[in-house]
Design a protein around this motif. Structure first.
Motif, short mmCIF file in Angstrom:
data_model
loop_
_atom_site.label_atom_id
_atom_site.label_comp_id
_atom_site.label_asym_id
_atom_site.label_seq_id
_atom_site.Cartn_x
_atom_site.Cartn_y
_atom_site.Cartn_z
N TYR A 18 -8.10 2.09 20.67
CA TYR A 18 -8.56 1.90 19.30
C TYR A 18 -8.22 3.12 18.43
N ARG A 152 -14.13 -4.24 14.73
CA ARG A 152 -13.47 -3.76 13.51
C ARG A 152 -11.95 -3.94 13.53
N PHE A 153 -11.42 -4.27 14.69
CA PHE A 153 -9.97 -4.48 14.83
C PHE A 153 -9.75 -5.91 15.32
N ASP A 154 -8.66 -6.52 14.88
CA ASP A 154 -8.35 -7.86 15.39
C ASP A 154 -7.68 -7.72 16.76
N PRO A 155 -7.44 -8.82 17.47
CA PRO A 155 -6.86 -8.74 18.81
C PRO A 155 -5.49 -8.06 18.86
N LYS A 158 -5.00 -4.58 14.48
CA LYS A 158 -5.07 -4.31 13.04
C LYS A 158 -6.52 -4.06 12.63
N THR A 160 -9.43 -4.45 10.48
CA THR A 160 -9.80 -5.48 9.52
C THR A 160 -11.06 -5.14 8.73
N ASP A 161 -11.76 -4.08 9.09
CA ASP A 161 -13.01 -3.71 8.44
C ASP A 161 -12.71 -2.89 7.18
#
Length: 190
Positions: A18, A152-155, A158, A160-161
């Motif tokens: 992350y 807070r991250f997509d798979p 990225k 996204t928050d």
């Protein structure tokens, strides 16, 4: 005016880190007039003071990248209430030999991401203590602690928050300003 060159240091070796994803997001958010390149710590051997006078090639390249940067952005995970061993190891290598530290006077900022709720707060505190001894001016605010990172991250990794994206953008703006005002930065010496 020349571009501010920021070096983002990924404090984790994990493929799906992350912290790596957070630095990738930072690359999208860097202010105009600045550029952020990333360096990973793969290939840097365990520090051995017996070999510091004949540094391994990976360490020499790491030090070269630090010296070429106007500022440093650390993204640290938290392992056992502190920074990762790989990050501390790389910091130690780049500070050696005595009197030839690549870190001295280099403006820095710290952020971190964790699946836990505290978002690397303790690791960041320890890293800030280390940066004091390296004589690095550090951005104090905002503190970017990305807790519950899996949300807070997509798979695909990225970020996204939106509030976290805004915090990173603010941190980068403060780092660029610190680099511009730093009397001992690379920019002032050229």
């Amino acid at each position: 005016m020349d571009e501010i060159k920021i070096l983002g240091i990924v404090g984790s070796l994990r493929k799906g880190s992350y912290n790596h994803f957070a630095l990738k997001a930072a690359q999208e958010l860097v202010p105009d007039g600045a550029v952020l390149s990333l360096v990973e710590l793969h290939g840097i051997p365990v520090f051995d003071q017996d070999t510091e006078m004949a540094m391994p090639a990976a360490v020499l390249e790491f030090k070269r990248r630090i010296l070429a940067a106007d500022a440093i952005l650390f993204a640290t995970p938290e392992y056992n209430y502190s920074v990762s061993g790989v990050l501390k190891n790389a910091i130690d290598w780049a500070s050696r030999p005595y009197g030839e530290s690549a870190w001295t006077g280099k403006p820095a900022a710290v952020m971190g991401a964790s699946t836990g709720s505290l978002g690397t707060a303790r690791a960041q505190y320890h890293l800030r203590q280390i940066l004091v001894t390296l004589d690095m001016p550090v951005v104090n605010q905002p503190e970017v602690m990305i807790g519950n990172a899996a949300l807070r991250f997509d798979p695909g990794g990225k970020l996204t928050d939106e509030p976290t994206r805004q915090q990173i953008q603010t941190l980068l703006g403060a780092l660029v300003q610190l680099a511009k005002n730093s009397p001992r930065s690379t920019r002032q010496a050229t």
